[in-house]
Design a protein around this motif. Structure first.
Motif, PDB file in Angstrom:
ATOM      1  N   ALA A  55       0.999  -1.184  -0.063  1.00 34.64           N
ATOM      2  CA  ALA A  55      -0.016   0.094   0.176  1.00 34.64           C
ATOM      3  C   ALA A  55       0.905   1.379  -0.079  1.00 34.64           C
ATOM      4  N   SER A  56       1.877   1.302   0.422  1.00 35.10           N
ATOM      5  CA  SER A  56       3.062   2.305   0.679  1.00 35.10           C
ATOM      6  C   SER A  56       4.250   1.907   0.722  1.00 35.10           C
ATOM      7  N   GLY A  57       5.259   2.760   0.662  1.00 33.23           N
ATOM      8  CA  GLY A  57       6.785   2.254   0.891  1.00 33.23           C
ATOM      9  C   GLY A  57       6.905   1.937   2.235  1.00 33.23           C
ATOM     10  N   MET A  58       6.346   2.538   3.354  1.00 29.32           N
ATOM     11  CA  MET A  58       6.498   2.107   4.730  1.00 29.32           C
ATOM     12  C   MET A  58       5.700   0.902   4.811  1.00 29.32           C
ATOM     13  N   ALA A  59       4.742   0.673   4.236  1.00 26.71           N
ATOM     14  CA  ALA A  59       4.090  -0.852   4.298  1.00 26.71           C
ATOM     15  C   ALA A  59       5.133  -1.821   3.705  1.00 26.71           C
ATOM     16  N   LEU A  74      18.322   7.824   6.195  1.00 24.99           N
ATOM     17  CA  LEU A  74      17.380   7.020   5.684  1.00 24.99           C
ATOM     18  C   LEU A  74      16.289   8.294   5.609  1.00 24.99           C
ATOM     19  N   TYR A  75      15.251   7.733   4.694  1.00 20.78           N
ATOM     20  CA  TYR A  75      14.104   8.732   4.744  1.00 20.78           C
ATOM     21  C   TYR A  75      13.488   8.590   6.133  1.00 20.78           C
ATOM     22  N   GLY A  76      12.919   9.792   6.535  1.00 20.91           N
ATOM     23  CA  GLY A  76      12.824  10.028   7.840  1.00 20.91           C
ATOM     24  C   GLY A  76      11.891   9.044   8.593  1.00 20.91           C
ATOM     25  N   VAL A 117      20.154   0.235   3.627  1.00 22.20           N
ATOM     26  CA  VAL A 117      20.821   1.346   3.259  1.00 22.20           C
ATOM     27  C   VAL A 117      19.982   2.109   2.111  1.00 22.20           C
ATOM     28  N   GLU A 118      20.414   3.514   1.900  1.00 24.26           N
ATOM     29  CA  GLU A 118      19.591   4.120   0.993  1.00 24.26           C
ATOM     30  C   GLU A 118      20.734   4.750  -0.068  1.00 24.26           C
ATOM     31  N   THR A 119      20.653   4.804  -1.156  1.00 28.60           N
ATOM     32  CA  THR A 119      21.575   5.291  -2.150  1.00 28.60           C
ATOM     33  C   THR A 119      21.134   5.682  -3.268  1.00 28.60           C
ATOM     34  N   ALA A 154      20.921   8.769  -0.941  1.00 27.86           N
ATOM     35  CA  ALA A 154      19.928   8.893   0.547  1.00 27.86           C
ATOM     36  C   ALA A 154      18.892  10.146   0.603  1.00 27.86           C
ATOM     37  N   ASN A 155      18.058   9.991   0.990  1.00 25.08           N
ATOM     38  CA  ASN A 155      17.111  11.040   1.327  1.00 25.08           C
ATOM     39  C   ASN A 155      17.629  11.757   2.458  1.00 25.08           C
ATOM     40  N   PRO A 156      17.658  12.844   2.794  1.00 26.76           N
ATOM     41  CA  PRO A 156      17.649  13.899   1.812  1.00 26.76           C
ATOM     42  C   PRO A 156      18.919  14.524   1.297  1.00 26.76           C
ATOM     43  N   ALA A 216      18.255  -2.325  -0.516  1.00 23.61           N
ATOM     44  CA  ALA A 216      18.661  -0.644  -0.772  1.00 23.61           C
ATOM     45  C   ALA A 216      17.339  -0.507  -1.075  1.00 23.61           C
ATOM     46  N   ASP A 217      17.224   1.083  -0.594  1.00 20.79           N
ATOM     47  CA  ASP A 217      16.097   1.599  -1.055  1.00 20.79           C
ATOM     48  C   ASP A 217      16.316   2.294  -2.255  1.00 20.79           C
ATOM     49  N   ASN A 218      15.851   2.235  -3.471  1.00 26.44           N
ATOM     50  CA  ASN A 218      16.307   2.401  -4.567  1.00 26.44           C
ATOM     51  C   ASN A 218      15.179   3.661  -5.122  1.00 26.44           C
ATOM     52  N   THR A 219      14.486   4.138  -3.984  1.00 21.89           N
ATOM     53  CA  THR A 219      13.432   5.333  -4.668  1.00 21.89           C
ATOM     54  C   THR A 219      14.068   6.435  -5.452  1.00 21.89           C
ATOM     55  N   PHE A 220      15.216   6.832  -5.008  1.00 21.11           N
ATOM     56  CA  PHE A 220      15.807   8.082  -5.543  1.00 21.11           C
ATOM     57  C   PHE A 220      16.280   7.828  -6.773  1.00 21.11           C
ATOM     58  N   VAL A 249      15.444  -4.902  -3.163  1.00 21.56           N
ATOM     59  CA  VAL A 249      15.389  -3.225  -3.612  1.00 21.56           C
ATOM     60  C   VAL A 249      14.160  -2.772  -3.083  1.00 21.56           C
ATOM     61  N   MET A 250      13.773  -1.969  -2.546  1.00 23.83           N
ATOM     62  CA  MET A 250      12.524  -1.461  -2.092  1.00 23.83           C
ATOM     63  C   MET A 250      12.421   0.048  -2.746  1.00 23.83           C
ATOM     64  N   HIS A 251      11.034   0.312  -3.133  1.00 24.92           N
ATOM     65  CA  HIS A 251      10.890   1.551  -3.643  1.00 24.92           C
ATOM     66  C   HIS A 251       9.623   2.115  -2.958  1.00 24.92           C
ATOM     67  N   SER A 252       9.617   3.290  -2.465  1.00 24.53           N
ATOM     68  CA  SER A 252       8.377   4.263  -2.251  1.00 24.53           C
ATOM     69  C   SER A 252       7.825   4.508  -3.697  1.00 24.53           C
ATOM     70  N   ALA A 253       6.947   3.585  -4.263  1.00 22.16           N
ATOM     71  CA  ALA A 253       6.577   3.848  -5.793  1.00 22.16           C
ATOM     72  C   ALA A 253       5.626   4.919  -5.832  1.00 22.16           C
ATOM     73  N   THR A 254       5.494   5.737  -4.737  1.00 26.56           N
ATOM     74  CA  THR A 254       4.439   7.127  -4.747  1.00 26.56           C
ATOM     75  C   THR A 254       5.473   8.048  -5.457  1.00 26.56           C
ATOM     76  N   LYS A 255       6.707   7.747  -5.575  1.00 24.46           N
ATOM     77  CA  LYS A 255       7.722   8.916  -5.940  1.00 24.46           C
ATOM     78  C   LYS A 255       7.745   8.754  -7.567  1.00 24.46           C
ATOM     79  N   TYR A 256       9.058   8.310  -8.124  1.00 24.72           N
ATOM     80  CA  TYR A 256       9.373   8.101  -9.513  1.00 24.72           C
ATOM     81  C   TYR A 256       8.224   7.050 -10.021  1.00 24.72           C
ATOM     82  N   MET A 283      -0.121   6.337  -4.320  1.00 30.56           N
ATOM     83  CA  MET A 283       0.591   5.639  -3.438  1.00 30.56           C
ATOM     84  C   MET A 283       1.061   4.275  -3.340  1.00 30.56           C
ATOM     85  N   GLY A 284       2.160   3.925  -3.133  1.00 24.99           N
ATOM     86  CA  GLY A 284       2.191   2.451  -3.164  1.00 24.99           C
ATOM     87  C   GLY A 284       3.704   2.342  -2.693  1.00 24.99           C
ATOM     88  N   GLY A 285       4.204   1.112  -2.650  1.00 24.49           N
ATOM     89  CA  GLY A 285       5.397   0.629  -2.226  1.00 24.49           C
ATOM     90  C   GLY A 285       5.761  -0.800  -2.816  1.00 24.49           C
TER      91      GLY A 285
END
Ligand SMILES: *Cc1c(COP(=O)(O)O)cnc(C)c1O
Length: 389
Positions: free
Chosen positions: A92-96, A119-121, A157-159, A161-163, A184-188, A204-211, A219-221
């Motif tokens: 449902a979201s990146g956090m989920a 990492l993202y907050g 890890v995030e790379t 990284a946010n922000p 690896a959070d690959n959202t960015f 590999v994780m994404h906040s699909a909400t973004k790009y 909103m999605g993950g």
């Protein structure tokens, strides 16, 4: 069926849609059903037993929307292909998505997590608070190997990284992880700029909400990984219910089609804005990743809040990855939930602004930024007209 690997641009518009022509369709169908007719209860019992035992995707028609949805499955297939993964599981979201990974590892008796800031907050908060019963050790990339314990189930890890857009050598960290899976959070970066699985990450994780969505309206993950881990994640998703809505799955599949074009075009503009900011005396430091991308972070010499209230074309708002440009103050919004000392330790200064560059013309964006950088904060911030909320 496939013989030769296809390029990312081709996969972006075809993956997850290969069967459509055979079905006499062009656009992917949107299936909003929450349940499906099943006259043969014995056969259903066997299929449910099989899912409970293995977590493998159901074959045949879905049973219930929390178990599986064909529109969401198309998005999962396409994203897996773009990341070079065996499977992907959408949430449902990146956090989920991150929660499901943590729960899956805890369920295996591995409650300890090693993580690298920033990492993202909210990812930082979820790990630091131990809300899901996990325990975190924060370290830098060089300290990962020493931080790993017998009960470590995950390295996060995030790379970039946010922000701060800090970059990590994924290959080196993956090596330090040994047999512990690296997420690896690959959202960015998106798979357009970086494919972490090729560098040794297991998830590999994404906040699909973004790009991945790309238009600021869904909103999605999603987690891309091998099928063994995907099966654990599907079991968690079924039992905890953080499913992606089918309409979101539809919009995300559509978003993927233009992902390479959007990310490349936005990156060209972002790189130019980063270069101009770096030459600007009103700006202290500019952070722009070596691998490129559409995110720019910069520290202003004067009041960052005045810049936020001074933009007119750019939208002062949290989130990122949309077709239009957004700017926000991480210390006030995206990373507010992180304790001040931890923020500072992660390099998130009170002067830092984070900008997500959209598809506008570079000159129009620069003109807006240029004006905003010279803006002074009014004594009391003007009331913004409200559209009912
Ligand atoms: C936004 C974001 C998240 C959280 O995703 P949601 O879809 O908002 O739950 C996780 N990681 C990064 C890097 C993000 O930018």
């Amino acid at each position: 069926m496939e013989t030769t690997p296809r390029s990312l641009a081709t996969e972006a518009v075809h993956a997850g849609r290969e069967d459509l022509a055979g079905l006499g369709l062009h656009a992917a169908p949107l299936d909003l059903s929450t349940t499906y007719p099943s006259a043969d209860s014995r056969a259903e019992a066997a299929r449910i037993d099989e899912f409970a035992a293995t977590g493998a995707r159901l074959t045949g028609p879905p049973v219930y929307a929390r178990l599986d949805n064909p529109t969401v499955a198309r998005f999962e297939q396409a994203l897996a292909r773009l990341e070079g993964a065996e499977s992907a599981v959408a949430f449902a979201s990146g956090m989920a998505a991150l929660s499901a990974v943590l729960l899956a590892r805890s369920a295996a008796g591995l409650r300890h997590v090693v993580a690298v800031r920033p990492l993202y907050g909210c990812s930082d908060h979820l790990l630091d608070s131990g809300l899901l019963g996990t325990e975190v050790t924060w370290t830098d990339p060089a300290g990962v190997a020493d931080a790993i314990r017998p009960d470590t189930g995950l390295v996060v890890v995030e790379t970039p990284a946010n922000p701060t857009l800090a970059e990590i050598d994924l290959r080196a960290v993956a090596h330090s992880c040994g047999t512990v899976p690296l997420l690896a959070d690959n959202t960015f970066a998106t798979p357009v700029l970086q494919r972490p699985l090729e560098q040794g990450a297991r998830l590999v994780m994404h906040s699909a909400t973004k790009y991945l969505g790309g238009h600021g309206d869904v909103m999605g993950g999603v987690v891309a990984c091998d099928e063994d881990l995907a099966r654990q994640l599907r079991k968690i998703r079924f039992a905890t219910g953080g499913v992606l809505h089918p309409l979101a799955g539809y919009l995300l599949l559509r978003g993927l089609a233009t992902l390479p074009v959007r990310v490349r075009a936005q990156s060209v503009t972002a790189a130019e804005l980063a270069a101009r900011l770096a030459r600007d005396p009103r700006v202290g430091r500019v952070h722009y990743p070596r691998i490129g991308g559409a995110m720019v972070a910069f520290e202003v010499r004067d009041d960052p809040h005045a810049v936020i209230s001074g933009v007119r074309l750019i939208t002062p708002a949290v989130s990122l990855g949309s077709v239009d440009t957004l700017i926000q103050h991480p210390g006030s919004i995206s990373h507010r939930i992180v304790a001040e000392d931890d923020r500072r330790g992660a390099g998130i200064s009170e002067k830092l602004l984070r900008m997500s560059v959209g598809l506008e013309d570079v000159e129009d964006l620069w003109q807006d930024l240029d004006t905003a950088l010279s803006a002074r904060q009014p004594a009391s911030a003007p009331q913004r007209a409200s559209a009912g909320h």
